[in-house]
Each structure stands twice: as structure tokens, then as C-alpha cells.
Design a protein around this motif. Structure first.
Motif, mmCIF file in Angstrom:
data_model
loop_
_atom_site.group_PDB
_atom_site.id
_atom_site.type_symbol
_atom_site.label_atom_id
_atom_site.label_comp_id
_atom_site.label_asym_id
_atom_site.label_seq_id
_atom_site.Cartn_x
_atom_site.Cartn_y
_atom_site.Cartn_z
ATOM 1 N N ARG A 160 79.779 48.669 33.462
ATOM 2 C CA ARG A 160 78.725 48.327 34.430
ATOM 3 C C ARG A 160 79.084 47.064 35.200
ATOM 4 O O ARG A 160 78.910 46.994 36.418
ATOM 5 N N THR A 161 79.623 46.058 34.506
ATOM 6 C CA THR A 161 80.001 44.806 35.159
ATOM 7 C C THR A 161 81.140 45.040 36.142
ATOM 8 O O THR A 161 81.094 44.560 37.287
ATOM 9 N N ALA A 162 82.150 45.783 35.736
ATOM 10 C CA ALA A 162 83.292 46.048 36.615
ATOM 11 C C ALA A 162 82.855 46.805 37.869
ATOM 12 O O ALA A 162 83.311 46.510 38.979
ATOM 13 N N ARG A 163 81.990 47.767 37.705
ATOM 14 C CA ARG A 163 81.504 48.519 38.868
ATOM 15 C C ARG A 163 80.706 47.628 39.812
ATOM 16 O O ARG A 163 80.815 47.757 41.033
ATOM 17 N N GLU A 164 79.907 46.727 39.280
ATOM 18 C CA GLU A 164 79.126 45.829 40.116
ATOM 19 C C GLU A 164 80.037 44.866 40.868
ATOM 20 O O GLU A 164 79.830 44.590 42.049
ATOM 21 N N ILE A 165 81.074 44.360 40.204
ATOM 22 C CA ILE A 165 82.031 43.464 40.866
ATOM 23 C C ILE A 165 82.737 44.201 41.999
ATOM 24 O O ILE A 165 82.885 43.667 43.107
ATOM 25 N N ARG A 166 83.165 45.444 41.748
ATOM 26 C CA ARG A 166 83.831 46.226 42.803
ATOM 27 C C ARG A 166 82.875 46.518 43.959
ATOM 28 O O ARG A 166 83.261 46.497 45.123
ATOM 29 N N ARG A 167 81.599 46.768 43.666
ATOM 30 C CA ARG A 167 80.618 47.026 44.724
ATOM 31 C C ARG A 167 80.433 45.793 45.600
ATOM 32 O O ARG A 167 80.453 45.870 46.831
ATOM 33 N N VAL A 168 80.283 44.626 44.981
ATOM 34 C CA VAL A 168 80.092 43.386 45.734
ATOM 35 C C VAL A 168 81.346 43.076 46.551
ATOM 36 O O VAL A 168 81.251 42.715 47.731
ATOM 37 N N ALA A 169 82.520 43.236 45.939
ATOM 38 C CA ALA A 169 83.778 42.996 46.660
ATOM 39 C C ALA A 169 83.904 43.953 47.842
ATOM 40 O O ALA A 169 84.351 43.559 48.933
ATOM 41 N N SER A 170 83.512 45.183 47.652
ATOM 42 C CA SER A 170 83.564 46.171 48.725
ATOM 43 C C SER A 170 82.684 45.754 49.899
ATOM 44 O O SER A 170 83.077 45.866 51.059
ATOM 45 N N GLU A 171 81.489 45.256 49.605
ATOM 46 C CA GLU A 171 80.581 44.796 50.659
ATOM 47 C C GLU A 171 81.123 43.562 51.364
ATOM 48 O O GLU A 171 81.064 43.456 52.587
ATOM 49 N N MET A 172 81.665 42.615 50.602
ATOM 50 C CA MET A 172 82.146 41.362 51.176
ATOM 51 C C MET A 172 83.409 41.568 52.008
ATOM 52 O O MET A 172 83.552 40.962 53.068
ATOM 53 N N LEU A 173 84.318 42.406 51.530
ATOM 54 C CA LEU A 173 85.600 42.610 52.204
ATOM 55 C C LEU A 173 85.560 43.759 53.209
ATOM 56 O O LEU A 173 86.568 44.044 53.847
ATOM 57 N N LYS A 174 84.410 44.445 53.287
ATOM 58 C CA LYS A 174 84.266 45.602 54.180
ATOM 59 C C LYS A 174 85.374 46.625 53.938
ATOM 60 O O LYS A 174 86.000 47.134 54.851
ATOM 61 N N ARG A 175 85.612 46.870 52.656
ATOM 62 C CA ARG A 175 86.678 47.773 52.237
ATOM 63 C C ARG A 175 86.166 48.621 51.078
ATOM 64 O O ARG A 175 85.376 48.150 50.271
ATOM 65 N N GLU A 176 86.593 49.856 51.013
ATOM 66 C CA GLU A 176 86.165 50.736 49.927
ATOM 67 C C GLU A 176 87.005 50.510 48.675
ATOM 68 O O GLU A 176 88.215 50.358 48.754
ATOM 69 N N PHE A 177 86.336 50.476 47.539
ATOM 70 C CA PHE A 177 86.989 50.403 46.246
ATOM 71 C C PHE A 177 86.514 51.591 45.417
ATOM 72 O O PHE A 177 85.367 52.023 45.561
ATOM 73 N N PRO A 178 87.363 52.097 44.529
ATOM 74 C CA PRO A 178 86.922 53.225 43.690
ATOM 75 C C PRO A 178 85.902 52.774 42.646
ATOM 76 O O PRO A 178 85.869 51.608 42.258
ATOM 77 N N ALA A 179 85.096 53.709 42.218
ATOM 78 C CA ALA A 179 84.133 53.509 41.129
ATOM 79 C C ALA A 179 83.186 52.343 41.380
ATOM 80 O O ALA A 179 83.010 51.473 40.540
ATOM 81 N N THR A 180 82.570 52.341 42.565
ATOM 82 C CA THR A 180 81.564 51.313 42.838
ATOM 83 C C THR A 180 80.155 51.838 42.600
ATOM 84 O O THR A 180 79.201 51.070 42.564
#
Length: 185
Positions: free
Chosen positions: A92-112
């Protein structure tokens, strides 16, 4: 009819008790934490009554109530299953970090995607609707329940009769087809 109605009422009361139990569990946990899913008590939400009566409920309950109950119990059961995953907190923590990073970097990450929160939200929304629908059904007087059953029976009967009239014309011989102009060729 009366015996089935009493059984239907009993099933709904049992299911309502389980839904109210789950509502209280979520409400009580929510009083002390913002993250219901992180509570060790959250898995005490139950689907046991539903598992025990769902076949009989499908046979006895009106379609709209069955759909509502399935709409509540399906995401609840999925969520409870997801909570059994071994690496749940880290995942859950890893997915949340990837989701936030995806929003901040305007880039898609897997498993968000966060399926735990998605199913929790769906469960809590459906829970209120299930409670309202069950209470509304139980509040109806018995004669109104009977009238509803008779109307639905007549609708089903009418549908069968209409389908029976839609059978091919029995005067046509095998291999003959009726054209657009209504003539047999």
C-alpha cells in the motif's frame, strides 16, 4: 406466499444485522484512525451471514434487493481478501508513493492503483444503500408486498406470453422465408 414472505423477512433481518455490525465496526475504527484498513480490527467485518443465505436470498428476494446486496457484499469480500495479502503495508505504501510521484512528475508509473481504498469506498457507499433498501422493504405493509409480488409475476407471465407469440408462423413450410413485403418465397 405467507411462509415465503416470513422467510424473506427473516433473511433480510439477518442481513441487516450483519450490515449494521459492519457499519458499527467501520464507524468505531474511524473514530480513532483515518485509515480504516490499517486497523487490525477491520477484518472483523463479516460476510458470514451472506455466504450462508445467499442462495436462498437469490430465490426469495426481489431482483432490486438482490442486486443491491450483491453490490455491497462483492466489494466487501474482495476487500477482505485483499487485506490477507502478506506484504500489505509495504504494498500500500509503495503504491501511494508511486501515485504521488506520478502526479508530481506528470509521468505514468506501474501499479499506482490502490485497490484496497477503491473497494473500501465502494463497500461503504453500497452499505448505506443496502441498509436503506432493506429498511424500506421491511417497512412496507404485507399487503403491499403481496401486490408487488403479484405485479412482478404478471409481468413475467406477460413476457412469456409475448415471447410465445413471437414464434415463427406455423403455416409456413420448411425452407420458405417471408420476404420484406410479407410474401412467402
Amino acid at each position: 406466499w405467507w411462509r415465503e414472505e416470513r422467510e424473506r423477512e427473516g433473511l433480510l433481518l439477518l442481513l441487516l444485522a450483519e450490515i449494521n455490525h459492519n457499519d458499527e465496526v467501520a464507524h468505531t475504527i474511524g473514530e480513532v484512525t483515518w485509515d480504516l484498513l490499517s486497523s487490525k480490527d477491520f477484518p472483523s467485518m463479516s460476510t458470514e451471514t451472506w455466504r450462508n443465505v445467499q442462495v436462498r436470498a437469490a430465490a426469495l428476494l426481489p431482483d432490486d434487493l438482490s442486486v443491491t446486496l450483491n453490490g455491497y457484499y462483492a466489494p466487501l469480500q474482495t476487500m477482505l481478501t485483499l487485506l490477507t495479502f502478506e506484504n500489505l503495508p509495504n504494498e500500500r505504501t509503495a503504491r501511494e508513493i508511486r501515485r504521488v510521484a506520478s502526479e508530481m512528475l506528470k509521468r505514468e508509473f506501474p501499479a499506482t492503483r490502490n485497490p484496497w481504498n477503491e473497494y473500501l469506498k465502494a463497500t461503504l457507499e453500497a452499505q448505506e444503500q443496502a441498509q436503506e433498501r432493506i429498511n424500506a422493504y421491511l417497512a412496507r405493509p404485507w399487503d403491499e408486498r403481496l401486490r408487488i409480488r403479484v405485479v412482478r409475476w404478471l409481468e413475467r407471465l406477460g413476457g412469456r406470453l409475448r415471447r410465445g407469440r413471437e414464434k415463427p408462423n406455423s403455416t409456413q413450410r420448411s425452407g420458405e422465408a417471408e420476404g420484406e413485403d410479407g410474401k412467402v418465397s
